[in-house]
Scaffold this active site. Structure first.
Site, PDB file in Angstrom:
ATOM      1  N   CYS A  62       0.837  -1.193   0.000  1.00 34.32           N
ATOM      2  CA  CYS A  62       0.000   0.000   0.000  1.00 34.32           C
ATOM      3  C   CYS A  62       0.879   1.252   0.000  1.00 34.32           C
ATOM      4  CB  CYS A  62      -0.910   0.004   1.218  1.00 34.32           C
ATOM      5  SG  CYS A  62      -0.021   0.143   2.775  1.00 34.32           S
ATOM      6  N   ALA A  65       3.252   1.615   2.786  1.00 31.39           N
ATOM      7  CA  ALA A  65       4.454   0.792   2.613  1.00 31.39           C
ATOM      8  C   ALA A  65       5.456   1.500   1.712  1.00 31.39           C
ATOM      9  CB  ALA A  65       4.089  -0.563   2.017  1.00 31.39           C
ATOM     10  N   ARG A  96      13.052  -4.648   5.518  1.00 29.69           N
ATOM     11  CA  ARG A  96      13.741  -4.388   4.248  1.00 29.69           C
ATOM     12  C   ARG A  96      15.256  -4.479   4.352  1.00 29.69           C
ATOM     13  NH1 ARG A  96      13.329  -0.109   0.734  1.00 29.69           N
ATOM     14  NH2 ARG A  96      13.221  -1.381  -1.108  1.00 29.69           N
ATOM     15  N   HIS A 195       5.470   6.221  -2.864  1.00 30.43           N
ATOM     16  CA  HIS A 195       6.766   6.807  -3.208  1.00 30.43           C
ATOM     17  C   HIS A 195       6.576   8.251  -3.643  1.00 30.43           C
ATOM     18  CE1 HIS A 195       7.643   2.474  -4.677  1.00 30.43           C
ATOM     19  NE2 HIS A 195       7.902   2.565  -3.394  1.00 30.43           N
TER      20      HIS A 195
END
Ligand code: SF4
Lengths: 495, 73
Positions: A62, A65, A96, A195
Protein backbone atom coordinates in the site's frame (compact mmCIF):
# COMPACT_ATOMS: atom_id res chain seq x y z
CA UNK A 1 16.78 -17.72 -27.20
CA UNK A 2 13.65 -17.60 -25.12
CA UNK A 3 12.30 -20.66 -23.36
CA UNK A 4 9.29 -20.73 -25.64
CA UNK A 5 8.61 -19.37 -29.10
CA UNK A 6 6.41 -16.34 -29.58
CA UNK A 7 3.43 -18.48 -30.54
CA UNK A 8 3.91 -20.79 -27.61
CA UNK A 9 4.11 -17.89 -25.20
CA UNK A 10 0.99 -16.33 -26.62
CA UNK A 11 -0.79 -19.65 -26.35
CA UNK A 12 0.37 -19.96 -22.76
CA UNK A 13 -1.10 -16.58 -21.88
CA UNK A 14 -4.41 -17.56 -23.46
CA UNK A 15 -4.44 -20.87 -21.66
CA UNK A 16 -3.75 -19.30 -18.29
CA UNK A 17 -6.42 -16.66 -18.81
CA UNK A 18 -8.99 -19.34 -19.61
CA UNK A 19 -10.06 -19.88 -15.99
CA UNK A 20 -11.10 -16.29 -15.38
CA UNK A 21 -14.64 -15.04 -15.83
CA UNK A 22 -15.12 -13.01 -19.00
CA UNK A 23 -14.62 -9.56 -17.49
CA UNK A 24 -11.62 -10.52 -15.41
CA UNK A 25 -10.09 -12.24 -18.40
CA UNK A 26 -10.38 -9.10 -20.48
CA UNK A 27 -8.77 -7.07 -17.75
CA UNK A 28 -5.90 -9.42 -17.01
CA UNK A 29 -5.15 -9.94 -20.70
CA UNK A 30 -4.06 -6.32 -20.86
CA UNK A 31 -1.40 -6.91 -18.22
CA UNK A 32 0.38 -9.77 -19.97
CA UNK A 33 2.50 -9.53 -23.06
CA UNK A 34 5.08 -11.30 -25.15
CA UNK A 35 8.13 -9.14 -25.54
CA UNK A 36 9.00 -7.61 -28.85
CA UNK A 37 12.29 -5.75 -28.82
CA UNK A 38 11.28 -3.70 -31.83
CA UNK A 39 8.61 -1.87 -29.90
CA UNK A 40 9.32 1.74 -29.03
CA UNK A 41 6.54 2.08 -26.53
CA UNK A 42 4.94 -0.51 -24.30
CA UNK A 43 1.67 1.35 -24.23
CA UNK A 44 -0.23 -0.69 -26.77
CA UNK A 45 0.90 -4.03 -25.40
CA UNK A 46 0.75 -3.76 -21.66
CA UNK A 47 -1.31 -1.86 -19.17
CA UNK A 48 0.18 -1.04 -15.82
CA UNK A 49 -0.42 0.93 -12.65
CA UNK A 50 -4.08 -0.05 -12.52
CA UNK A 51 -6.15 -1.25 -9.63
CA UNK A 52 -5.69 -4.96 -8.96
CA UNK A 53 -8.59 -7.20 -9.73
CA UNK A 54 -10.73 -8.10 -6.72
CA UNK A 55 -10.60 -11.79 -5.95
CA UNK A 56 -7.11 -12.53 -7.22
CA UNK A 57 -3.94 -12.73 -5.18
CA UNK A 58 -1.87 -9.63 -5.77
CA UNK A 59 1.54 -9.15 -4.24
CA UNK A 60 1.27 -5.41 -4.03
CA UNK A 61 1.60 -3.30 -0.92
CA UNK A 62 0.00 0.00 0.00
CA UNK A 63 0.97 3.67 -0.19
CA UNK A 64 2.05 3.60 3.45
CA UNK A 65 4.45 0.79 2.61
CA UNK A 66 5.85 2.88 -0.22
CA UNK A 67 6.40 5.91 1.93
CA UNK A 68 7.35 4.55 5.33
CA UNK A 69 8.93 1.31 4.21
CA UNK A 70 10.83 2.54 1.21
CA UNK A 71 11.70 6.18 1.41
CA UNK A 72 11.32 7.50 4.96
CA UNK A 73 12.12 4.40 6.96
CA UNK A 74 15.80 4.09 5.99
CA UNK A 75 16.70 7.71 6.87
CA UNK A 76 18.55 6.80 10.00
CA UNK A 77 18.36 9.91 12.13
CA UNK A 78 14.71 10.65 11.42
CA UNK A 79 12.06 8.98 13.53
CA UNK A 80 9.15 7.88 11.40
CA UNK A 81 5.96 7.49 13.35
CA UNK A 82 3.50 4.95 12.02
CA UNK A 83 0.45 6.98 12.84
CA UNK A 84 -2.59 4.77 13.29
CA UNK A 85 -3.17 1.23 14.54
CA UNK A 86 -0.13 -0.76 15.46
CA UNK A 87 -0.15 -3.52 12.86
CA UNK A 88 0.97 -1.62 9.77
CA UNK A 89 4.24 -0.63 11.39
CA UNK A 90 4.89 -3.70 13.46
CA UNK A 91 4.44 -6.22 10.67
CA UNK A 92 6.72 -4.28 8.35
CA UNK A 93 9.33 -3.39 10.93
CA UNK A 94 12.94 -3.73 9.75
CA UNK A 95 11.83 -6.11 7.00
CA UNK A 96 13.74 -4.39 4.25
CA UNK A 97 17.18 -4.85 5.72
CA UNK A 98 18.29 -1.28 5.16
CA UNK A 99 21.71 -1.32 6.74
CA UNK A 100 23.10 1.71 8.51
CA UNK A 101 25.94 2.77 10.72
CA UNK A 102 24.85 4.06 14.09
CA UNK A 103 23.53 2.97 17.43
CA UNK A 104 19.96 1.85 17.32
CA UNK A 105 17.80 3.77 19.74
CA UNK A 106 20.43 6.44 20.33
CA UNK A 107 21.16 8.18 17.06
CA UNK A 108 19.63 5.76 14.54
CA UNK A 109 16.06 4.60 14.46
CA UNK A 110 15.49 2.52 11.33
CA UNK A 111 14.82 -0.77 13.07
CA UNK A 112 12.48 0.52 15.70
CA UNK A 113 8.75 0.82 15.47
CA UNK A 114 7.26 4.09 16.63
CA UNK A 115 3.51 4.11 16.52
CA UNK A 116 0.56 5.97 17.96
CA UNK A 117 -1.22 2.61 18.45
CA UNK A 118 -4.74 3.83 17.67
CA UNK A 119 -7.55 2.51 19.80
CA UNK A 120 -11.29 2.89 19.36
CA UNK A 121 -11.35 6.13 21.27
CA UNK A 122 -8.79 7.68 18.97
CA UNK A 123 -10.96 6.88 16.00
CA UNK A 124 -13.99 8.38 17.72
CA UNK A 125 -12.38 11.47 19.21
CA UNK A 126 -9.48 11.95 16.81
CA UNK A 127 -5.82 11.21 17.30
CA UNK A 128 -4.25 14.64 17.05
CA UNK A 129 -3.76 15.10 20.78
CA UNK A 130 -2.21 11.69 21.06
CA UNK A 131 0.12 12.50 18.19
CA UNK A 132 1.27 15.73 19.82
CA UNK A 133 1.91 13.86 23.05
CA UNK A 134 3.76 11.14 21.23
CA UNK A 135 6.04 13.63 19.51
CA UNK A 136 6.91 15.16 22.85
CA UNK A 137 7.58 11.76 24.32
CA UNK A 138 9.87 10.88 21.42
CA UNK A 139 11.77 14.09 21.88
CA UNK A 140 12.24 13.31 25.55
CA UNK A 141 13.33 9.73 25.08
CA UNK A 142 15.38 10.10 21.89
CA UNK A 143 16.80 13.60 21.92
CA UNK A 144 19.37 12.80 19.23
CA UNK A 145 16.77 12.45 16.51
CA UNK A 146 17.19 15.07 13.79
CA UNK A 147 13.61 15.15 12.69
CA UNK A 148 10.30 13.36 12.84
CA UNK A 149 8.02 12.19 10.07
CA UNK A 150 4.41 11.25 10.55
CA UNK A 151 3.39 8.39 8.29
CA UNK A 152 -0.39 8.23 8.15
CA UNK A 153 -2.07 4.88 8.07
CA UNK A 154 -5.55 4.40 6.64
CA UNK A 155 -7.69 5.45 9.62
CA UNK A 156 -5.99 8.84 9.93
CA UNK A 157 -7.21 9.81 6.49
CA UNK A 158 -10.62 8.33 7.08
CA UNK A 159 -11.36 10.28 10.24
CA UNK A 160 -9.86 13.47 8.84
CA UNK A 161 -7.25 14.27 11.47
CA UNK A 162 -5.26 17.44 10.89
CA UNK A 163 -1.74 16.07 11.21
CA UNK A 164 -0.34 19.06 9.32
CA UNK A 165 -1.38 21.40 12.10
CA UNK A 166 0.15 19.13 14.75
CA UNK A 167 3.34 18.86 12.70
CA UNK A 168 3.67 22.62 12.22
CA UNK A 169 3.19 23.30 15.90
CA UNK A 170 5.61 20.59 16.95
CA UNK A 171 8.22 21.71 14.44
CA UNK A 172 8.14 25.19 15.93
CA UNK A 173 8.40 23.91 19.48
CA UNK A 174 11.17 21.43 18.79
CA UNK A 175 12.93 23.53 16.20
CA UNK A 176 13.31 20.45 13.99
CA UNK A 177 11.61 19.33 10.82
CA UNK A 178 8.39 17.49 11.58
CA UNK A 179 6.97 16.19 8.35
CA UNK A 180 3.38 15.09 7.92
CA UNK A 181 3.08 12.48 5.18
CA UNK A 182 -0.36 11.73 3.81
CA UNK A 183 0.44 8.22 2.69
CA UNK A 184 -2.72 6.45 3.84
CA UNK A 185 -2.76 2.95 2.43
CA UNK A 186 -5.95 3.43 0.47
CA UNK A 187 -4.41 6.05 -1.80
CA UNK A 188 -3.50 4.80 -5.24
CA UNK A 189 -3.31 1.27 -6.49
CA UNK A 190 0.00 0.15 -5.00
CA UNK A 191 3.02 1.33 -3.05
CA UNK A 192 3.96 3.41 -6.06
CA UNK A 193 1.80 6.34 -5.08
CA UNK A 194 3.37 6.15 -1.64
CA UNK A 195 6.77 6.81 -3.21
CA UNK A 196 5.32 9.80 -5.00
CA UNK A 197 3.68 11.16 -1.87
CA UNK A 198 6.88 10.66 0.10
CA UNK A 199 8.87 12.46 -2.60
CA UNK A 200 6.40 15.31 -2.49
CA UNK A 201 6.68 15.56 1.26
CA UNK A 202 10.46 15.74 0.99
CA UNK A 203 10.02 18.44 -1.62
CA UNK A 204 7.65 20.45 0.56
CA UNK A 205 9.28 20.05 3.94
CA UNK A 206 12.95 19.14 3.55
CA UNK A 207 14.67 19.96 0.32
CA UNK A 208 14.59 23.77 0.55
CA UNK A 209 15.65 23.89 4.21
CA UNK A 210 19.21 24.95 3.46
CA UNK A 211 18.61 27.21 0.48
CA UNK A 212 21.02 30.11 0.73
CA UNK A 213 23.10 28.50 3.47
CA UNK A 214 26.84 28.27 2.93
CA UNK A 215 28.10 24.97 1.60
CA UNK A 216 31.59 24.09 0.55
CA UNK A 217 31.13 22.73 -2.92
CA UNK A 218 33.51 20.80 -5.11
CA UNK A 219 33.06 20.27 -8.84
CA UNK A 220 32.68 16.54 -8.18
CA UNK A 221 29.68 16.46 -5.90
CA UNK A 222 27.06 13.83 -6.57
CA UNK A 223 24.15 12.30 -4.69
CA UNK A 224 23.02 8.69 -4.80
CA UNK A 225 19.25 8.59 -5.15
CA UNK A 226 17.05 5.56 -4.89
CA UNK A 227 19.49 3.23 -3.20
CA UNK A 228 18.12 1.90 0.06
CA UNK A 229 21.25 0.12 1.17
CA UNK A 230 19.56 -3.26 1.24
CA UNK A 231 22.23 -5.56 2.62
CA UNK A 232 24.79 -2.77 2.13
CA UNK A 233 24.08 -1.98 -1.53
CA UNK A 234 24.67 1.73 -1.26
CA UNK A 235 28.04 1.21 0.37
CA UNK A 236 29.17 -1.09 -2.42
CA UNK A 237 28.09 1.58 -4.91
CA UNK A 238 29.52 4.51 -3.02
CA UNK A 239 33.06 3.19 -2.88
CA UNK A 240 33.17 2.92 -6.66
CA UNK A 241 32.05 6.49 -7.09
CA UNK A 242 34.56 7.67 -4.54
CA UNK A 243 37.31 5.65 -6.12
CA UNK A 244 36.75 7.35 -9.43
CA UNK A 245 37.13 10.71 -7.76
CA UNK A 246 33.61 11.84 -7.03
CA UNK A 247 32.38 13.10 -3.70
CA UNK A 248 29.15 11.50 -2.56
CA UNK A 249 27.27 14.16 -0.64
CA UNK A 250 24.12 12.23 0.08
CA UNK A 251 22.62 8.78 0.10
CA UNK A 252 18.87 8.67 -0.44
CA UNK A 253 17.87 7.08 1.68
CA UNK A 254 19.73 3.93 2.76
CA UNK A 255 22.14 4.84 5.55
CA UNK A 256 21.20 8.44 4.79
CA UNK A 257 20.71 11.32 7.15
CA UNK A 258 18.46 14.32 7.12
CA UNK A 259 21.43 16.66 6.74
CA UNK A 260 22.55 14.81 3.62
CA UNK A 261 19.14 15.18 2.09
CA UNK A 262 19.05 18.88 2.90
CA UNK A 263 22.44 19.31 1.27
CA UNK A 264 21.50 17.53 -1.94
CA UNK A 265 20.49 20.71 -3.81
CA UNK A 266 24.18 21.67 -3.80
CA UNK A 267 25.37 18.70 -5.85
CA UNK A 268 26.31 18.74 -9.52
CA UNK A 269 24.65 15.55 -10.59
CA UNK A 270 21.97 13.30 -9.17
CA UNK A 271 22.55 9.59 -9.71
CA UNK A 272 19.30 7.74 -9.78
CA UNK A 273 19.31 4.02 -9.16
CA UNK A 274 15.67 3.26 -8.48
CA UNK A 275 13.91 5.35 -11.05
CA UNK A 276 10.45 4.36 -9.92
CA UNK A 277 10.72 5.59 -6.36
CA UNK A 278 12.77 8.74 -6.76
CA UNK A 279 12.33 10.18 -10.22
CA UNK A 280 9.89 12.67 -8.77
CA UNK A 281 12.33 14.49 -6.55
CA UNK A 282 15.02 14.28 -9.25
CA UNK A 283 12.75 16.04 -11.67
CA UNK A 284 11.98 18.66 -9.08
CA UNK A 285 15.64 19.31 -8.36
CA UNK A 286 16.35 19.46 -12.07
CA UNK A 287 13.79 22.19 -12.53
CA UNK A 288 14.44 24.14 -9.37
CA UNK A 289 18.20 23.79 -8.92
CA UNK A 290 19.25 22.91 -12.44
CA UNK A 291 20.79 19.61 -11.32
CA UNK A 292 20.72 17.03 -14.09
CA UNK A 293 19.95 13.43 -13.18
CA UNK A 294 20.82 10.17 -14.82
CA UNK A 295 19.74 6.61 -14.30
CA UNK A 296 22.47 4.12 -13.70
CA UNK A 297 22.68 0.40 -13.05
CA UNK A 298 25.20 -1.19 -10.72
CA UNK A 299 24.16 -4.83 -11.18
CA UNK A 300 26.81 -6.95 -12.88
CA UNK A 301 30.16 -5.85 -14.37
CA UNK A 302 28.85 -5.09 -17.86
CA UNK A 303 26.25 -2.66 -16.62
CA UNK A 304 28.57 -1.19 -14.02
CA UNK A 305 31.12 -0.47 -16.70
CA UNK A 306 28.51 1.21 -18.86
CA UNK A 307 27.19 3.20 -15.93
CA UNK A 308 30.56 4.35 -14.66
CA UNK A 309 31.37 5.71 -18.12
CA UNK A 310 27.99 7.35 -18.39
CA UNK A 311 28.43 9.03 -15.02
CA UNK A 312 31.97 10.11 -15.89
CA UNK A 313 30.79 11.71 -19.11
CA UNK A 314 29.27 14.48 -17.00
CA UNK A 315 32.67 15.41 -15.58
CA UNK A 316 36.17 16.34 -16.68
CA UNK A 317 39.03 14.10 -17.76
CA UNK A 318 40.13 13.45 -14.24
CA UNK A 319 36.90 11.63 -13.49
CA UNK A 320 36.84 9.94 -16.87
CA UNK A 321 40.29 8.55 -16.19
CA UNK A 322 39.14 7.63 -12.71
CA UNK A 323 36.30 5.61 -14.15
CA UNK A 324 38.64 3.73 -16.46
CA UNK A 325 41.00 3.10 -13.59
CA UNK A 326 38.20 1.65 -11.48
CA UNK A 327 36.99 -0.54 -14.31
CA UNK A 328 40.49 -1.78 -14.93
CA UNK A 329 41.14 -2.44 -11.28
CA UNK A 330 38.11 -4.65 -10.85
CA UNK A 331 38.18 -6.42 -14.20
CA UNK A 332 40.50 -9.25 -13.11
CA UNK A 333 38.50 -10.03 -9.98
CA UNK A 334 35.26 -9.93 -11.95
CA UNK A 335 36.72 -12.24 -14.56
CA UNK A 336 37.65 -14.62 -11.79
CA UNK A 337 34.09 -14.54 -10.43
CA UNK A 338 32.67 -15.22 -13.87
CA UNK A 339 35.20 -17.97 -14.55
CA UNK A 340 34.17 -19.66 -11.34
CA UNK A 341 30.41 -19.42 -11.58
CA UNK A 342 29.57 -19.16 -15.24
CA UNK A 343 30.24 -22.83 -15.99
CA UNK A 344 27.86 -23.74 -13.17
CA UNK A 345 25.13 -21.35 -14.21
CA UNK A 346 25.45 -21.12 -17.98
CA UNK A 347 22.20 -21.48 -19.88
CA UNK A 348 19.99 -21.47 -16.81
CA UNK A 349 16.65 -19.73 -17.12
CA UNK A 350 15.38 -17.18 -14.64
CA UNK A 351 11.97 -15.68 -14.03
CA UNK A 352 11.69 -12.46 -12.09
CA UNK A 353 8.88 -10.69 -10.37
CA UNK A 354 9.94 -7.78 -8.22
CA UNK A 355 8.94 -4.23 -7.42
CA UNK A 356 9.62 -1.42 -9.82
CA UNK A 357 13.23 -1.67 -10.88
CA UNK A 358 15.03 -4.94 -10.40
CA UNK A 359 13.30 -7.00 -13.08
CA UNK A 360 15.11 -4.94 -15.68
CA UNK A 361 18.19 -3.90 -13.73
CA UNK A 362 19.33 -7.39 -12.84
CA UNK A 363 19.03 -8.74 -16.38
CA UNK A 364 22.59 -7.65 -17.16
CA UNK A 365 23.98 -9.34 -14.07
CA UNK A 366 22.29 -12.63 -14.98
CA UNK A 367 23.58 -12.33 -18.52
CA UNK A 368 27.11 -11.80 -17.22
CA UNK A 369 26.75 -15.22 -15.63
CA UNK A 370 25.48 -16.74 -18.83
CA UNK A 371 21.96 -16.99 -17.52
CA UNK A 372 18.86 -15.86 -19.30
CA UNK A 373 15.85 -14.00 -18.00
CA UNK A 374 12.85 -15.60 -19.68
CA UNK A 375 10.09 -13.82 -17.83
CA UNK A 376 9.88 -10.57 -15.91
CA UNK A 377 7.24 -8.51 -14.25
CA UNK A 378 6.69 -5.73 -11.78
CA UNK A 379 4.38 -5.25 -8.87
CA UNK A 380 3.89 -1.54 -9.35
CA UNK A 381 5.76 -0.31 -12.41
CA UNK A 382 4.33 2.27 -14.75
CA UNK A 383 4.44 2.32 -18.51
CA UNK A 384 7.74 4.16 -18.65
CA UNK A 385 9.26 1.28 -16.72
CA UNK A 386 7.98 -1.21 -19.26
CA UNK A 387 9.31 0.97 -22.08
CA UNK A 388 12.71 0.53 -20.50
CA UNK A 389 12.19 -3.18 -19.88
CA UNK A 390 11.33 -4.09 -23.45
CA UNK A 391 14.84 -3.12 -24.52
CA UNK A 392 16.55 -5.16 -21.82
CA UNK A 393 14.64 -8.39 -22.29
CA UNK A 394 15.00 -10.97 -25.04
CA UNK A 395 12.49 -11.35 -27.81
CA UNK A 396 9.43 -13.49 -27.15
CA UNK A 397 10.01 -13.51 -23.40
CA UNK A 398 7.04 -13.19 -21.14
CA UNK A 399 6.23 -9.90 -19.41
CA UNK A 400 3.58 -9.71 -16.72
CA UNK A 401 2.29 -6.77 -14.76
CA UNK A 402 0.89 -7.14 -11.23
CA UNK A 403 0.85 -10.87 -11.84
CA UNK A 404 -1.64 -12.83 -9.76
CA UNK A 405 -0.58 -15.76 -7.60
CA UNK A 406 -2.38 -18.16 -9.89
CA UNK A 407 -0.89 -16.79 -13.11
CA UNK A 408 2.62 -16.81 -11.73
CA UNK A 409 2.36 -20.45 -10.69
CA UNK A 410 0.95 -21.48 -14.05
CA UNK A 411 3.65 -19.60 -15.92
CA UNK A 412 6.30 -21.27 -13.85
CA UNK A 413 4.81 -24.70 -14.46
CA UNK A 414 4.85 -24.12 -18.22
CA UNK A 415 8.14 -22.28 -18.61
CA UNK A 416 10.00 -24.33 -16.01
CA UNK A 417 12.65 -21.79 -15.08
CA UNK A 418 15.72 -22.96 -13.20
CA UNK A 419 15.48 -20.07 -10.79
CA UNK A 420 12.87 -17.60 -9.65
CA UNK A 421 13.65 -14.23 -8.15
CA UNK A 422 10.84 -12.57 -6.28
CA UNK A 423 9.70 -11.73 -2.75
CA UNK A 424 8.90 -13.43 0.51
CA UNK A 425 5.24 -13.89 -0.37
CA UNK A 426 6.15 -16.03 -3.34
CA UNK A 427 9.15 -17.79 -1.90
CA UNK A 428 7.63 -20.74 -0.11
CA UNK A 429 5.04 -21.45 -2.77
CA UNK A 430 7.83 -22.07 -5.24
CA UNK A 431 10.02 -23.86 -2.76
CA UNK A 432 7.20 -26.31 -2.26
CA UNK A 433 6.94 -26.70 -6.02
CA UNK A 434 10.62 -27.58 -6.00
CA UNK A 435 11.90 -24.54 -7.84
CA UNK A 436 15.06 -22.80 -6.62
CA UNK A 437 14.18 -19.34 -5.41
CA UNK A 438 15.95 -16.15 -4.32
CA UNK A 439 14.34 -13.17 -2.72
CA UNK A 440 15.16 -10.17 -4.80
CA UNK A 441 13.68 -7.61 -2.43
CA UNK A 442 15.75 -8.31 0.64
CA UNK A 443 18.47 -10.39 -1.05
CA UNK A 444 17.45 -13.32 1.14
CA UNK A 445 19.45 -12.24 4.19
CA UNK A 446 22.49 -11.71 2.00
CA UNK A 447 23.89 -8.81 -0.01
CA UNK A 448 25.11 -6.42 -1.13
CA UNK A 449 24.35 -7.10 -4.78
CA UNK A 450 25.24 -3.66 -6.14
CA UNK A 451 28.70 -2.77 -7.37
CA UNK A 452 31.66 -5.00 -8.10
CA UNK A 453 31.81 -6.40 -4.59
CA UNK A 454 28.11 -7.06 -4.76
CA UNK A 455 28.39 -9.01 -7.97
CA UNK A 456 30.68 -11.54 -6.34
CA UNK A 457 28.06 -12.10 -3.65
CA UNK A 458 25.30 -12.19 -6.23
CA UNK A 459 27.04 -14.85 -8.30
CA UNK A 460 27.79 -16.97 -5.25
CA UNK A 461 24.20 -16.72 -4.01
CA UNK A 462 22.71 -17.67 -7.36
CA UNK A 463 25.00 -20.69 -7.57
CA UNK A 464 24.34 -21.66 -3.98
CA UNK A 465 20.60 -21.60 -4.57
CA UNK A 466 20.46 -23.14 -7.98
CA UNK A 467 22.96 -25.92 -7.51
CA UNK A 468 21.92 -26.78 -4.02
CA UNK A 469 21.74 -30.60 -3.72
CA UNK A 470 18.40 -30.35 -1.90
CA UNK A 471 16.56 -29.85 -5.20
CA UNK A 472 17.33 -33.46 -6.13
CA UNK A 473 15.58 -34.69 -3.05
CA UNK A 474 12.20 -33.20 -3.81
CA UNK A 475 10.57 -36.48 -4.82
CA UNK A 476 8.61 -38.08 -1.99
CA UNK A 477 10.13 -41.46 -1.07
CA UNK A 478 7.06 -43.50 -2.01
CA UNK A 479 7.00 -42.07 -5.52
CA UNK A 480 10.64 -42.74 -6.07
CA UNK A 481 11.62 -45.70 -8.21
CA UNK A 482 13.20 -48.29 -5.93
CA UNK A 483 16.89 -47.60 -5.85
CA UNK A 484 19.16 -50.27 -7.21
CA UNK A 485 20.99 -50.86 -4.00
CA UNK A 486 17.70 -51.76 -2.35
CA UNK A 487 16.87 -54.41 -4.91
CA UNK A 488 20.22 -55.93 -4.38
CA UNK A 489 19.62 -56.05 -0.69
CA UNK A 490 19.80 -59.75 0.25
CA UNK A 491 17.12 -59.30 2.87
CA UNK A 492 14.69 -57.96 0.32
CA UNK A 493 15.48 -60.74 -2.09
CA UNK A 494 14.78 -63.32 0.51
CA UNK A 495 11.37 -61.81 1.13
CA UNK B 1 -6.08 21.97 -16.89
CA UNK B 2 -3.19 20.09 -15.47
CA UNK B 3 0.34 20.82 -14.46
CA UNK B 4 2.89 19.30 -16.76
CA UNK B 5 6.65 19.43 -16.88
CA UNK B 6 8.55 19.65 -20.11
CA UNK B 7 12.15 18.56 -20.26
CA UNK B 8 14.65 18.03 -22.96
CA UNK B 9 16.25 14.69 -23.76
CA UNK B 10 18.66 13.85 -26.52
CA UNK B 11 15.64 12.88 -28.60
CA UNK B 12 13.74 16.12 -28.13
CA UNK B 13 11.09 17.36 -25.74
CA UNK B 14 9.68 15.02 -23.11
CA UNK B 15 6.27 15.43 -21.55
CA UNK B 16 5.68 14.57 -17.93
CA UNK B 17 2.50 14.87 -15.91
CA UNK B 18 3.25 14.46 -12.19
CA UNK B 19 -0.36 14.03 -11.16
CA UNK B 20 -0.78 10.88 -13.18
CA UNK B 21 2.85 9.90 -13.63
CA UNK B 22 2.65 9.92 -17.37
CA UNK B 23 5.90 10.32 -19.23
CA UNK B 24 6.04 10.45 -22.99
CA UNK B 25 7.92 11.95 -25.86
CA UNK B 26 6.57 15.07 -27.53
CA UNK B 27 6.41 14.39 -31.24
CA UNK B 28 5.41 17.86 -32.30
CA UNK B 29 4.95 21.30 -30.81
CA UNK B 30 3.00 23.94 -32.68
CA UNK B 31 5.28 26.89 -31.85
CA UNK B 32 8.91 26.37 -31.03
CA UNK B 33 10.73 29.67 -31.38
CA UNK B 34 12.22 31.82 -28.63
CA UNK B 35 9.43 34.41 -28.96
CA UNK B 36 6.52 32.07 -29.31
CA UNK B 37 6.52 28.68 -27.69
CA UNK B 38 3.81 26.16 -26.94
CA UNK B 39 0.45 25.76 -28.62
CA UNK B 40 -0.72 22.30 -29.44
CA UNK B 41 1.64 19.50 -28.50
CA UNK B 42 1.34 15.94 -29.70
CA UNK B 43 2.60 13.00 -27.69
CA UNK B 44 4.13 9.70 -28.64
CA UNK B 45 1.13 7.84 -27.26
CA UNK B 46 -1.25 9.72 -29.54
CA UNK B 47 -2.48 12.22 -26.94
CA UNK B 48 -2.58 15.97 -27.51
CA UNK B 49 -2.36 18.90 -25.12
CA UNK B 50 -2.51 22.65 -25.46
CA UNK B 51 -0.13 25.09 -23.83
CA UNK B 52 -0.97 28.79 -23.95
CA UNK B 53 1.61 30.14 -26.47
CA UNK B 54 4.25 32.13 -24.60
CA UNK B 55 7.84 33.25 -24.64
CA UNK B 56 10.08 30.18 -24.57
CA UNK B 57 11.31 29.31 -21.06
CA UNK B 58 14.89 30.24 -20.30
CA UNK B 59 15.80 26.72 -19.40
CA UNK B 60 14.20 23.33 -19.18
CA UNK B 61 12.71 21.49 -17.40
CA UNK B 62 9.83 23.86 -17.12
CA UNK B 63 6.48 23.38 -15.42
CA UNK B 64 3.47 24.81 -17.14
CA UNK B 65 -0.32 24.47 -17.18
CA UNK B 66 -1.72 22.54 -20.08
CA UNK B 67 -5.17 21.67 -21.33
CA UNK B 68 -5.99 18.23 -22.57
CA UNK B 69 -7.25 18.13 -26.12
CA UNK B 70 -7.29 14.47 -26.78
CA UNK B 71 -6.31 11.04 -25.58
CA UNK B 72 -3.82 10.03 -22.88
CA UNK B 73 -5.96 7.45 -21.19
S1 SF4 C 1 -3.49 -0.46 3.68
FE1 SF4 C 1 -3.82 0.92 5.42
S2 SF4 C 1 -4.19 -0.42 7.16
FE2 SF4 C 1 -3.23 -1.67 5.55
S3 SF4 C 1 -1.01 -1.66 5.98
FE3 SF4 C 1 -1.47 0.02 4.52
S4 SF4 C 1 -1.81 1.81 5.85
FE4 SF4 C 1 -1.99 0.02 7.15
Amino acid sequence: MAALTREETEALIQEVLEVYPEKAKKDRAKHLMVNDKELESSKKCITSNRKSLPGVMTMRGCAYAGSKGVLWGPIKDVISISHGPIGCGQYSRAGRRNYYIGTSGVDSFCEMNFTSDFQEKDIVFGGDKKLAKLINEIEGLFPLNKGISIQSECPVGLIGDDIEAVAKKAAKELNKPVVPVRCEGFRGVSQSLGHHIANDSVRDWIITNRDGHPFEKTPYDVAILGDYNVGGDAWASRILLEEMGLRVVAQWSGDGTLAEMENTPFVKLNLLHCYRSMNYISRYMEEKYNIPWIEYNFFGPSKIKESLRKIASFFDDKIKEGAERVIEKYTPSMEAVIAKYKPRLQGKKVMLYVGGLRPRHTVGAYEDLGMEVVGAGYEFAHNDDYDRTIKEMGDATLIYDDVTGYEFEEFVKAIKPDLIGSGIKEKYVFHKMGVPFRQLHSWDYSGPYHGYDGFAVFARDMDMTLNNPCWNMMQTPWQEKPAKSLLKDPLLKAA
Amino acid sequence: MANIMIRKSDKGYVFYMPKRDIEDSITSMEFDTPEKWGGEIKLGNGGAYYIEPQVAPERLPYSVRARRIDGVE
